[in-house]
Design a protein around this motif. Structure first.
Motif, short mmCIF file in Angstrom:
data_model
loop_
_atom_site.label_atom_id
_atom_site.label_comp_id
_atom_site.label_asym_id
_atom_site.label_seq_id
_atom_site.Cartn_x
_atom_site.Cartn_y
_atom_site.Cartn_z
N ALA A 1 0.82 -1.21 0.00
CA ALA A 1 0.00 0.00 0.00
C ALA A 1 0.86 1.27 0.00
O ALA A 1 0.42 2.31 -0.51
CB ALA A 1 -0.93 0.00 1.21
N LEU A 2 2.08 1.17 0.54
CA LEU A 2 2.95 2.35 0.53
C LEU A 2 3.42 2.65 -0.88
O LEU A 2 3.51 3.83 -1.28
CB LEU A 2 4.13 2.13 1.47
N ASN A 3 3.71 1.61 -1.65
CA ASN A 3 4.05 1.83 -3.05
C ASN A 3 2.89 2.47 -3.80
O ASN A 3 3.07 3.37 -4.63
CB ASN A 3 4.43 0.51 -3.73
N ALA A 4 1.68 2.01 -3.50
CA ALA A 4 0.49 2.59 -4.13
C ALA A 4 0.39 4.08 -3.79
O ALA A 4 0.10 4.92 -4.66
CB ALA A 4 -0.76 1.85 -3.67
N ALA A 5 0.65 4.41 -2.52
CA ALA A 5 0.58 5.82 -2.10
C ALA A 5 1.64 6.65 -2.78
O ALA A 5 1.38 7.79 -3.21
CB ALA A 5 0.72 5.91 -0.58
N GLN A 6 2.85 6.11 -2.90
CA GLN A 6 3.93 6.85 -3.55
C GLN A 6 3.59 7.13 -5.02
O GLN A 6 3.84 8.23 -5.53
CB GLN A 6 5.24 6.08 -3.44
N ILE A 7 3.03 6.12 -5.69
CA ILE A 7 2.64 6.32 -7.09
C ILE A 7 1.50 7.34 -7.16
O ILE A 7 1.48 8.22 -8.03
CB ILE A 7 2.22 4.98 -7.72
N GLY A 8 0.55 7.25 -6.23
CA GLY A 8 -0.55 8.20 -6.20
C GLY A 8 -0.07 9.63 -5.99
O GLY A 8 -0.51 10.56 -6.67
N LEU A 9 0.87 9.82 -5.07
CA LEU A 9 1.43 11.16 -4.83
C LEU A 9 2.18 11.67 -6.06
O LEU A 9 2.09 12.86 -6.41
CB LEU A 9 2.35 11.13 -3.62
N ALA A 10 2.91 10.79 -6.72
CA ALA A 10 3.60 11.18 -7.95
C ALA A 10 2.60 11.57 -9.03
O ALA A 10 2.82 12.52 -9.80
CB ALA A 10 4.50 10.05 -8.44
N ALA A 11 1.49 10.84 -9.09
CA ALA A 11 0.46 11.16 -10.08
C ALA A 11 -0.20 12.51 -9.78
O ALA A 11 -0.53 13.27 -10.70
CB ALA A 11 -0.59 10.05 -10.10
N VAL A 12 -0.38 12.81 -8.49
CA VAL A 12 -0.87 14.15 -8.13
C VAL A 12 0.10 15.21 -8.62
O VAL A 12 -0.30 16.22 -9.23
CB VAL A 12 -1.07 14.26 -6.60
N ASN A 13 1.39 15.00 -8.38
CA ASN A 13 2.40 15.97 -8.81
C ASN A 13 2.39 16.13 -10.33
O ASN A 13 2.64 17.22 -10.85
CB ASN A 13 3.78 15.54 -8.33
N ALA A 14 2.11 15.05 -11.06
CA ALA A 14 2.08 15.12 -12.52
C ALA A 14 0.94 16.00 -13.02
O ALA A 14 0.97 16.47 -14.17
CB ALA A 14 1.97 13.72 -13.11
N ASN A 15 -0.04 16.24 -12.17
CA ASN A 15 -1.17 17.09 -12.55
C ASN A 15 -0.93 18.57 -12.26
O ASN A 15 -1.71 19.42 -12.70
CB ASN A 15 -2.44 16.65 -11.82
N ARG A 16 0.13 18.89 -11.54
CA ARG A 16 0.30 20.27 -11.08
C ARG A 16 0.44 21.26 -12.24
O ARG A 16 0.02 22.41 -12.13
CB ARG A 16 1.50 20.38 -10.12
N GLU A 17 1.04 20.83 -13.34
CA GLU A 17 1.20 21.75 -14.47
C GLU A 17 -0.14 22.11 -15.11
O GLU A 17 -0.23 23.07 -15.87
CB GLU A 17 2.14 21.15 -15.51
#
Length: 441
Positions: free
Chosen positions: A235-251
């Protein structure tokens, strides 16, 4: 012969000066015992002790820790709430933090309570209330800081509260049903020795940020982290990917919308040698307009869910009503503006920006001014935050609140009636509870 507004305001300021040491001592005492939202029992007791001293009748335990003291004028044409907030934030690095909880008064709420109580000193036994055509209602409100989201959501699920913010809960409880307007102040960092510090006060503004609150939980599957990780779902890997995906939306967030997404992981697993199966995140999605907030919120949800999909975990997202954008009453601001100028000087006051507070929710229903008054140095919500100009933060703030209330309620409450009559509320209480709170009425 009835006293003039100016005579009453002079009398109020003299009473505040007479009780200066008590007002400051209260603020300093609260600073030394910080408490988090819906847990502010010691702070509430300090307020009640002063109200007892002044002979005020009050209701306590409102939204768990709130305290309300209605002060009756000779008539009740208009009812003005004067508010202070009870809670602190978590800043473990602060010198005066609670060593167990990390709570610290790094936002000036201790000065809010002291200045609100200062209005009580101005009105107790001074004959001012007998000259007013309206009531002053002193309110110590819990839980302005939208923190410990998981804890408060459990209170909500248990039916102990309905909103995470204290003023939101006061709206639900009907506290404001007979209140015509509210004024309060927030202590600003004006003592850092920079150019911005020349401005000691502002009347708040329409540029505050609203936000949605989120609880995110990733559910995986435990397994031995060293011996058989292939049997687990991390689940921690899932969270890390989710956080990275949030960051990918910032632009995709436009500058004009002032979108801010700032998550924290509150639980990252249970044991280092067990594949994490329970990972939790709290976050806001802030912004300068509701359309942009809702759009960004959907993107953030999609991104978090993508993290779960990537590794075969589950993702549960709970969206909670944060705080709305501010809505201004120009007439009420004008009254505050005149008193700030009179007590702080023309060059020290300006129209300013708002913040991100549940006072903004109330501003959708009744006229509100969430003014800012200086006296602190350091960084708000930072480990170096400190109230250094106590005269300004505690005493001048109390005088501005008291003189504003007098202006609104003296001489037949003409000014207060004008503020009430000219305010066009964007929402009714019922609309607020249904459309923003998601409550079935």
């Amino acid at each position: 012969m009835a006293a003039s507004r100016e005579e009453l305001k002079k009398r109020a300021c003299e009473a505040i000066d007479k009780n200066r040491d008590k007002i400051i001592a209260l603020g300093e005492s609260i600073m030394m015992e910080p408490e988090l939202g819906y847990k502010e029992f010691k702070t509430a007791d300090k307020v009640k002790k002063v109200f007892d001293e002044l002979g005020f009748q009050y209701q306590d335990g409102v939204a768990i820790t709130g305290v309300i003291a209605p002060l009756k004028g000779k008539e009740s044409k208009i009812r003005v709430a004067v508010m202070g907030e009870l809670d602190a934030v978590v800043v473990p690095g602060h010198a005066l933090c609670n060593k167990e909880t990390g709570a610290a008064h790094c936002c000036g709420h201790n000065a809010q309570i002291a200045s609100m109580v200062g209005v009580g000193y101005a009105l107790a036994g001074t004959g001012i209330l007998e000259e007013l055509s309206g009531d002053v209602v002193l309110m110590a409100v819990p839980s302005e800081e939208f923190v410990e989201i998981e804890y408060r959501n459990e209170l909500r699920k248990a039916g102990k509260i309905h909103f995470l913010g204290g003023k939101q809960e006061f709206i639900y409880l009907g506290v404001f049903d007979d209140i015509d307007m509210m004024i309060m102040q927030h202590t600003s960092t004006t003592e850092n020795g920079d150019e911005a510090g020349k401005i000691k006060g502002n009347c708040g503004g329409s540029t505050g940020l609203g936000f949605m609150g989120k609880l995110v939980r990733y559910i995986g599957k435990e397994a031995h982290a060293g011996g058989a990780p292939h049997l687990g779902i991390n689940a921690l890997n899932a969270a890390q990917i989710g956080l990275a995906a949030v960051n990918a939306n910032r632009e995709t967030f436009q500058d004009k919308d002032t979108i801010r997404v700032h998550p924290i992981i509150t639980k990252g697993g249970d044991l280092v040698n067990v594949v994490p199966a329970d990972v939790r995140i709290e976050t806001y999605v802030r912004g300068g307009n509701m359309e942009a907030i809702l759009d960004a919120s959907a993107k953030v949800d999609r991104a978090f869910k993508a993290g779960a999909d990537a590794v075969g975990a589950k993702c549960e997202i709970t969206n909670l009503p944060g705080y709305l954008l501010p809505y201004e009453s120009e007439e009420l601001k004008d009254v505050v503006w005149e008193n700030m100028h009179a007590l702080m000087g023309d060059s020290a006051v300006r129209n300013g920006s708002g913040g991100s507070t549940d006072a903004q929710d109330l501003s959708q229903i009744i006229p509100v001014v969430h003014m800012r008054i200086g006296g602190a140095k350091g960084i708000g919500h930072g480990a170096n935050y400190e109230i250094v100009d106590k005269e300004m933060a505690y005493i001048t703030a109390a005088k501005i609140l008291a003189t504003t209330a007098i202006d609104l309620l003296a001489e037949g409450a003409v000014l207060g009636q004008k503020v009430k009559d000219n305010f066009k509320a964007p929402m009714t209480k019922e609309q607020y509870l249904r459309d923003w709170g998601g409550l079935d009425l």
